[in-house]
Design a protein around this motif. Structure first.
Motif, PDB file in Angstrom:
ATOM      1  N   ASP A  49      10.185  -1.747  29.478  1.00  0.00           N
ATOM      2  CA  ASP A  49      10.509  -2.639  28.370  1.00  0.00           C
ATOM      3  C   ASP A  49      10.940  -1.789  27.183  1.00  0.00           C
ATOM      4  O   ASP A  49      10.108  -1.236  26.461  1.00  0.00           O
ATOM      5  CB  ASP A  49       9.300  -3.510  27.991  1.00  0.00           C
ATOM      6  CG  ASP A  49       8.916  -4.459  29.125  1.00  0.00           C
ATOM      7  OD1 ASP A  49       9.737  -4.635  30.043  1.00  0.00           O
ATOM      8  OD2 ASP A  49       7.806  -5.002  29.085  1.00  0.00           O
ATOM      9  N   SER A  69       8.198   1.776  27.497  1.00  0.00           N
ATOM     10  CA  SER A  69       9.528   2.043  28.038  1.00  0.00           C
ATOM     11  C   SER A  69       9.634   3.502  28.442  1.00  0.00           C
ATOM     12  O   SER A  69       8.847   4.346  28.026  1.00  0.00           O
ATOM     13  CB  SER A  69      10.593   1.726  26.982  1.00  0.00           C
ATOM     14  OG  SER A  69      10.464   2.623  25.876  1.00  0.00           O
ATOM     15  N   THR A 119      19.826 -12.052  31.373  1.00  0.00           N
ATOM     16  CA  THR A 119      20.093 -11.328  32.613  1.00  0.00           C
ATOM     17  C   THR A 119      21.468 -11.664  33.164  1.00  0.00           C
ATOM     18  O   THR A 119      22.250 -10.779  33.517  1.00  0.00           O
ATOM     19  CB  THR A 119      19.017 -11.651  33.661  1.00  0.00           C
ATOM     20  OG1 THR A 119      17.724 -11.275  33.141  1.00  0.00           O
ATOM     21  CG2 THR A 119      19.268 -10.887  34.953  1.00  0.00           C
ATOM     22  N   SER A 128      24.230 -10.318  30.819  1.00  0.00           N
ATOM     23  CA  SER A 128      24.149  -8.907  30.437  1.00  0.00           C
ATOM     24  C   SER A 128      25.472  -8.201  30.697  1.00  0.00           C
ATOM     25  O   SER A 128      26.037  -8.298  31.788  1.00  0.00           O
ATOM     26  CB  SER A 128      23.039  -8.217  31.226  1.00  0.00           C
ATOM     27  OG  SER A 128      23.081  -6.816  31.007  1.00  0.00           O
ATOM     28  N   ARG A 176      11.588  -9.321  19.012  1.00  0.00           N
ATOM     29  CA  ARG A 176      10.887  -9.686  20.237  1.00  0.00           C
ATOM     30  C   ARG A 176      11.775 -10.296  21.318  1.00  0.00           C
ATOM     31  O   ARG A 176      11.386 -10.350  22.476  1.00  0.00           O
ATOM     32  CB  ARG A 176       9.754 -10.662  19.917  1.00  0.00           C
ATOM     33  CG  ARG A 176       8.665 -10.071  19.053  1.00  0.00           C
ATOM     34  CD  ARG A 176       7.551 -11.066  18.838  1.00  0.00           C
ATOM     35  NE  ARG A 176       6.731 -11.239  20.016  1.00  0.00           N
ATOM     36  CZ  ARG A 176       5.499 -10.770  20.170  1.00  0.00           C
ATOM     37  NH1 ARG A 176       4.951 -10.054  19.206  1.00  0.00           N
ATOM     38  NH2 ARG A 176       4.820 -10.988  21.265  1.00  0.00           N
ATOM     39  N   TYR A 186      14.233 -10.961  24.282  1.00  0.00           N
ATOM     40  CA  TYR A 186      14.714 -10.160  25.410  1.00  0.00           C
ATOM     41  C   TYR A 186      16.224 -10.304  25.498  1.00  0.00           C
ATOM     42  O   TYR A 186      16.764 -11.410  25.495  1.00  0.00           O
ATOM     43  CB  TYR A 186      14.074 -10.623  26.711  1.00  0.00           C
ATOM     44  CG  TYR A 186      14.548  -9.831  27.911  1.00  0.00           C
ATOM     45  CD1 TYR A 186      14.311  -8.462  27.983  1.00  0.00           C
ATOM     46  CD2 TYR A 186      15.234 -10.445  28.956  1.00  0.00           C
ATOM     47  CE1 TYR A 186      14.746  -7.721  29.065  1.00  0.00           C
ATOM     48  CE2 TYR A 186      15.666  -9.707  30.042  1.00  0.00           C
ATOM     49  CZ  TYR A 186      15.414  -8.347  30.098  1.00  0.00           C
ATOM     50  OH  TYR A 186      15.852  -7.621  31.167  1.00  0.00           O
ATOM     51  N   ARG A 192       5.625  -6.147  23.328  1.00  0.00           N
ATOM     52  CA  ARG A 192       5.716  -5.781  24.742  1.00  0.00           C
ATOM     53  C   ARG A 192       4.339  -5.530  25.348  1.00  0.00           C
ATOM     54  O   ARG A 192       3.454  -4.978  24.706  1.00  0.00           O
ATOM     55  CB  ARG A 192       6.563  -4.514  24.903  1.00  0.00           C
ATOM     56  CG  ARG A 192       8.006  -4.657  24.474  1.00  0.00           C
ATOM     57  CD  ARG A 192       8.662  -3.299  24.398  1.00  0.00           C
ATOM     58  NE  ARG A 192       7.992  -2.438  23.424  1.00  0.00           N
ATOM     59  CZ  ARG A 192       8.029  -1.113  23.452  1.00  0.00           C
ATOM     60  NH1 ARG A 192       8.708  -0.498  24.390  1.00  0.00           N
ATOM     61  NH2 ARG A 192       7.396  -0.406  22.538  1.00  0.00           N
ATOM     62  N   TYR A 214      14.278  -5.049  24.705  1.00  0.00           N
ATOM     63  CA  TYR A 214      13.578  -6.033  23.881  1.00  0.00           C
ATOM     64  C   TYR A 214      13.887  -5.735  22.422  1.00  0.00           C
ATOM     65  O   TYR A 214      13.572  -4.675  21.903  1.00  0.00           O
ATOM     66  CB  TYR A 214      12.068  -5.976  24.125  1.00  0.00           C
ATOM     67  CG  TYR A 214      11.642  -6.626  25.413  1.00  0.00           C
ATOM     68  CD1 TYR A 214      11.147  -7.922  25.450  1.00  0.00           C
ATOM     69  CD2 TYR A 214      11.774  -5.942  26.621  1.00  0.00           C
ATOM     70  CE1 TYR A 214      10.776  -8.520  26.640  1.00  0.00           C
ATOM     71  CE2 TYR A 214      11.396  -6.532  27.821  1.00  0.00           C
ATOM     72  CZ  TYR A 214      10.899  -7.821  27.820  1.00  0.00           C
ATOM     73  OH  TYR A 214      10.534  -8.418  29.010  1.00  0.00           O
TER      74      TYR A 214
END
Length: 722
Positions: free
Chosen positions: A124, A108, A289, A292, A248, A250, A104, A256
């Protein structure tokens, strides 16, 4: 049998051999002569028979073929050497695996409520390092089945997969490399690592541009990814490459890596995922996305069903196990399902230091004041009123803030769409005229100067000559006049003319000072119209100002952040920046004001906010043309504010502060106080004025009669006294 023919010779065979080839005489060894081979004979015969032109053409092609073969062989050797050198170069650049697990560019923020439970994530999110062996076997199998079923068999690139992807792309009318790329897990990992190129703020404008550059799909880029994948295959084992990928990738929602996604969506470690949960996370790799589960749970469950089918086809699940997983699809954890405090979390992030919130490079833990039960109460109240009392299709908006009397914000709803992140927050960002919700500060100023709630003022036509603006004649909402009224009656019925008279008599400067000290916005317009709430404030500021009245007259700074620390550490880096501040008015003046505001709810314009079996105090507010409607009030336990209006300032139809805002407030507070014992408001009930006493003897010389102050005398002269 005999031959009767005469003169004919004997029936014997012709001589088979010429003299030169006659059999050798007895006793002599035969001499063996050299003869041409069949191949030579065939070649001579062929050469003699072939057309010269054909022979020429064939010769040319033969020469070209020999030349091509020699060049291809040499080029092949060169390509192999270059490929080996390229792989060797990337091999030397690859760091140890530990340095590749967390990639990242920023940190976060994990937000916890007042009880220490996680309710929101920002930035993140990285839950911690996992390996292919430490995660649930279901997750490992789901990722391989979905992304690269021949992962454990190819050397980093899969020609069969590439050929299949090209065929699919062409059949769908796309270019051979557009759409399906045929990338292996190793190649995808190479892309996630950006071929070893680290983010440099001097080279890219921002992180998004860096990521976009890493995700380019050109032929040259894909070739580099393939070489980098081969280098990883040489340096790392298959499970190590898969571990890098699992850390790693996403997976939506700011998560992540597998551990962050597992905690984010299911509130459990990645090692504890069942088949349906693992399938849902693996399904996010295609479109994290869009798929999700916090955006669209049904869509995510459907994608998980496809992944379960792939796992069954490839032998990772039996038909019975796959059917059982489909029958029990993954569901979100309580925190993920509620999306609690979206507006609240955004506000805390905006109010905290940027280097520890919006642009943190560290993993930060923030403990907040949020009460998730109260948050749900406010959200449910909003939904209930708008579904039952507001016409369908209305674009009217509303906002709610609930806080303790010390300014600790317990719940916040910044609009009708309650489950959002990064949306416009009408509770903290919308500056709106407050209307009559400003009046308590006028009466607070008068009470601070020593007047009683039973003092009177005449409600009558009034015209003031304002320098530079001309004459101004305020009106009551009902366009009628009440005559002489007490301060209690003037406030509970939200009469405008008495509020203007009192503001002018005690001095607008004092009113402004009291309002600002309580936390009401700033830049209050110093005009007579100030008394009617012509100035602007946010709902958060208004609710905080009313909290100051409840706590006995001290100022309040609303706050949501309790403490901030780095993940894994116990030392607090930042404490709360809010709470109770300086005293603004005397405690007895504040308690008398609470008594007057209780009459607003029990007898006056705020009757629709009354709570069953519990005392409440507050004030309605409606601005000119009903562009804004407010109700702000409190019980002994909590303060709550409600605003309603249109974002474009369109006037509300048939809505005043004593209407829908009061009902939203009541719905909210009934849910907020569920299960709490009723407590009385901290108010002073003043004694009503008594009849004039009988004449008394003249006071003794040593006694001095109390005389009114200059402000009190001015008030009595202007208002008629009592």
């Amino acid at each position: 049998m005999s031959d009767s023919g005469k003169g004919r010779g004997r029936l014997v065979a012709d001589r088979r051999y010429s003299k030169s080839r006659a059999p050798a005489k007895a006793g002599k060894k035969p001499v063996r002569r050299k003869t041409a081979s069949k191949k030579t004979v065939r070649k001579r015969t062929s050469t003699r028979r072939r057309n010269p032109i054909v022979a020429f053409v064939i010769g040319i092609f033969a020469w070209i073929w020999r030349l091509f073969w020699r060049l291809t062989f040499r080029i092949g050797i060169v390509v192999v050497l270059l490929l080996a050198l390229s792989v060797g170069y990337f091999y030397t650049k690859l760091p140890d695996i530990d340095a590749l697990l967390d990639g990242r560019a920023r940190g976060s923020v994990t937000l916890m409520d007042r009880n220490g439970d996680v309710f929101a994530w920002r930035g993140d999110q990285f839950g911690g390092v996992v390996t292919a062996d430490s995660v649930s076997p279901h997750l490992k199998n789901a990722v391989v089945a979905t992304e690269d079923k021949r992962f454990y068999w190819h050397p980093g690139i899969d020609p069969r997969g590439i050929a299949g992807a090209v065929r699919i792309n062409l059949s769908e009318g796309r270019g051979p490399l557009s759409g399906h790329g045929g990338s292996t897990l190793s190649q995808q990992t190479a892309k996630l690592l950006c071929l070893g190129v680290e983010y440099d703020s001097t080279q890219w404008k921002n992180e998004a541009e860096y990521v976009q550059d890493c995700r380019r799909g050109s032929l040259t880029r894909k070739l580099k990814e393939a070489i980098y994948a081969l280098a990883m295959e040489v340096k790392f084992t298959k499970d190590e490459i898969l571990s890098i990928y699992l850390n790693r990738a996403y997976l939506g929602g700011g998560a992540y890596g597998a551990e962050a996604a597992s905690q984010r969506y299911f509130g459990k470690p990645a090692s504890a995922l069942n088949a349906s949960e693992a399938a849902m996370i693996a399904g996010l790799l295609t479109a994290p996305t869009t798929l999700s589960p916090t955006n669209n749970l049904e869509r995510s469950q459907n994608r998980a069903g496809v992944v379960l089918g792939l796992m069954q086809e490839q032998g990772y699940l039996t038909p019975e196990e796959a059917d059982r997983a489909r029958a029990n699809p993954a569901v979100l954890s309580e925190a993920a399902e509620a999306k609690a405090g979206g507006y609240f979390a955004d506000w805390v992030m905006d109010s905290g230091p940027e280097f520890f919130t919006r642009k943190t490079s560290e993993d930060v833990i923030i403990r907040t004041t949020l009460d998730q039960r109260l948050q749900k109460a406010a959200e449910d109240a909003m939904v209930a009123i708008f579904s039952e009392k507001v016409r369908e299709g209305s674009k009217a908006q509303a906002a709610i803030v609930v806080m303790s009397s010390d300014g600790a914000v317990r719940a916040m709803v910044g609009g009708r769409k309650i489950r959002v992140t990064g949306a416009f927050n009408r509770a903290t960002q919308a500056l709106r005229q407050v209307g009559s919700a400003f009046k308590p500060f006028i009466y607070a100023t008068a009470l601070e100067l020593g007047y009683s709630p039973y003092d009177t003022v005449v409600d009558e036509p009034l015209t003031l000559d304002i320098p530079g603006s001309g004459k101004w004649s305020p009106q009551n909402y009902t366009k009628t006049f009440k005559g002489r009224v007490t301060l209690i009656e003037a406030l509970k019925n939200s009469l405008n003319i008495p509020a203007v008279k009192i503001s002018e008599s005690v001095g607008r400067d004092l009113v402004i000072r009291v309002a600002e000290d309580f936390g009401f916005g700033n830049n209050i317009a110093n005009t007579p119209a100030m008394a009617l709430g012509s100035s602007e404030s946010t709902l958060l500021e208004m609710t905080g100002a009313y909290a100051g009245i409840l706590n006995g007259g001290s100022s309040v700074t609303p706050y949501g952040l309790v403490e901030l620390r780095l993940q894994g550490e116990t030392e607090t880096l930042m404490d709360s920046g809010g709470g109770i501040g300086e005293r603004v008015i005397r405690e007895d003046a504040a308690k008398q004001l609470i008594f007057m505001m209780e009459k607003v709810v029990s007898e006056g314009s705020g009757r629709r906010a009354r709570l069953e079996g519990r005392q409440a105090a507050g004030k309605t507010g409606t601005t000119q043309a009903a562009r804004d409607a407010w109700f702000v009030g409190f019980t002994a336990d909590y303060v709550a504010g409600v605003w309603m209006g249109y974002d474009d300032n369109t006037p509300l139809t048939g809505v005043t502060g004593g209407g829908l805002p009061a009902e939203i407030w009541r719905e909210t507070m009934e849910r907020v106080h569920a299960g709490l014992p009723a407590r009385p408001l901290p108010m002073i009930i003043p004694e009503p004025p008594r009849a004039a006493p009988a004449p008394q003897p003249a006071p003794q010389p040593q006694q001095q009669q109390r005389r009114p102050t200059v402000l009190q005398q001015l008030l009595q002269d202007l208002l008629g006294g009592n």
